[in-house]
Design a protein around this motif. Sequence first.
Motif, mmCIF file in Angstrom:
data_model
loop_
_atom_site.group_PDB
_atom_site.id
_atom_site.type_symbol
_atom_site.label_atom_id
_atom_site.label_comp_id
_atom_site.label_asym_id
_atom_site.label_seq_id
_atom_site.Cartn_x
_atom_site.Cartn_y
_atom_site.Cartn_z
ATOM 1 N N SER A 3 0.843 -1.196 0.000
ATOM 2 C CA SER A 3 0.000 0.000 0.000
ATOM 3 C C SER A 3 0.876 1.243 0.000
ATOM 4 O O SER A 3 1.858 1.318 0.737
ATOM 5 N N VAL A 4 0.503 2.217 -0.837
ATOM 6 C CA VAL A 4 1.276 3.446 -0.974
ATOM 7 C C VAL A 4 0.298 4.615 -1.031
ATOM 8 O O VAL A 4 -0.727 4.537 -1.719
ATOM 9 N N SER A 5 0.608 5.685 -0.320
ATOM 10 C CA SER A 5 -0.252 6.867 -0.379
ATOM 11 C C SER A 5 -0.080 7.558 -1.731
ATOM 12 O O SER A 5 0.940 7.394 -2.404
ATOM 13 N N ILE A 6 -1.068 8.332 -2.121
ATOM 14 C CA ILE A 6 -1.013 9.056 -3.390
ATOM 15 C C ILE A 6 0.194 9.984 -3.429
ATOM 16 O O ILE A 6 0.895 10.061 -4.444
ATOM 17 N N VAL A 7 0.477 10.665 -2.330
ATOM 18 C CA VAL A 7 1.618 11.586 -2.274
ATOM 19 C C VAL A 7 2.918 10.824 -2.540
ATOM 20 O O VAL A 7 3.755 11.251 -3.340
ATOM 21 N N ALA A 11 5.630 10.825 -5.952
ATOM 22 C CA ALA A 11 7.061 11.070 -5.797
ATOM 23 C C ALA A 11 7.911 9.920 -6.339
ATOM 24 O O ALA A 11 9.053 10.131 -6.742
ATOM 25 N N HIS A 12 7.349 8.699 -6.346
ATOM 26 C CA HIS A 12 8.135 7.521 -6.722
ATOM 27 C C HIS A 12 7.446 6.691 -7.812
ATOM 28 O O HIS A 12 7.577 5.467 -7.843
ATOM 29 N N PHE A 13 6.747 7.359 -8.711
ATOM 30 C CA PHE A 13 5.927 6.665 -9.701
ATOM 31 C C PHE A 13 6.740 5.697 -10.569
ATOM 32 O O PHE A 13 6.339 4.557 -10.784
ATOM 33 N N SER A 14 7.891 6.118 -11.055
ATOM 34 C CA SER A 14 8.715 5.248 -11.908
ATOM 35 C C SER A 14 9.148 3.988 -11.168
ATOM 36 O O SER A 14 9.131 2.883 -11.729
ATOM 37 N N ALA A 15 9.538 4.135 -9.916
ATOM 38 C CA ALA A 15 9.950 2.975 -9.126
ATOM 39 C C ALA A 15 8.768 2.033 -8.890
ATOM 40 O O ALA A 15 8.921 0.802 -8.933
ATOM 41 N N LEU A 16 7.585 2.597 -8.651
ATOM 42 C CA LEU A 16 6.396 1.763 -8.447
ATOM 43 C C LEU A 16 6.063 0.991 -9.723
ATOM 44 O O LEU A 16 5.710 -0.187 -9.669
ATOM 45 N N ILE A 26 0.098 -3.040 -6.272
ATOM 46 C CA ILE A 26 0.253 -1.923 -5.347
ATOM 47 C C ILE A 26 -1.085 -1.222 -5.183
ATOM 48 O O ILE A 26 -1.726 -0.843 -6.162
ATOM 49 N N ALA A 27 -1.514 -1.069 -3.937
ATOM 50 C CA ALA A 27 -2.754 -0.352 -3.634
ATOM 51 C C ALA A 27 -2.415 1.118 -3.393
ATOM 52 O O ALA A 27 -1.514 1.436 -2.627
ATOM 53 N N LEU A 28 -3.135 2.011 -4.054
ATOM 54 C CA LEU A 28 -2.950 3.449 -3.858
ATOM 55 C C LEU A 28 -4.004 3.934 -2.877
ATOM 56 O O LEU A 28 -5.195 3.658 -3.056
ATOM 57 N N THR A 29 -3.562 4.640 -1.857
ATOM 58 C CA THR A 29 -4.483 5.064 -0.799
ATOM 59 C C THR A 29 -4.542 6.579 -0.663
ATOM 60 O O THR A 29 -3.582 7.287 -0.959
#
Length: 78
Positions: A3-7, A11-16, A26-29
């Motif tokens: 789980s990862v927050s939107i913020v 910040a780490h979109f490429s890594a995700l 990956i769940a976006l919260t």
Amino acid sequence: MKSVSIVEAKAHFSALLAEVEGGEEIALTRHGKVIARLVPDYPRKAADAFRDLWADADEIDLIAPEDTPAEAVASLDD
């Protein structure tokens, strides 16, 4: 599932995305509530959709009907 927050996701979109390419979901919260999921894209087959139903194959008649010969098609000149 991670789980990862939107913020953090911004910040780490490429890594995700690299993690998702590796098979991770990956769940976006937002405020602790899941609002979306990043999942790997893979081709799905009809067999995958019905696999759970076929687990009870002993209870289901899975015999295919016999093929019937093709019907004649009228020509366009008629």
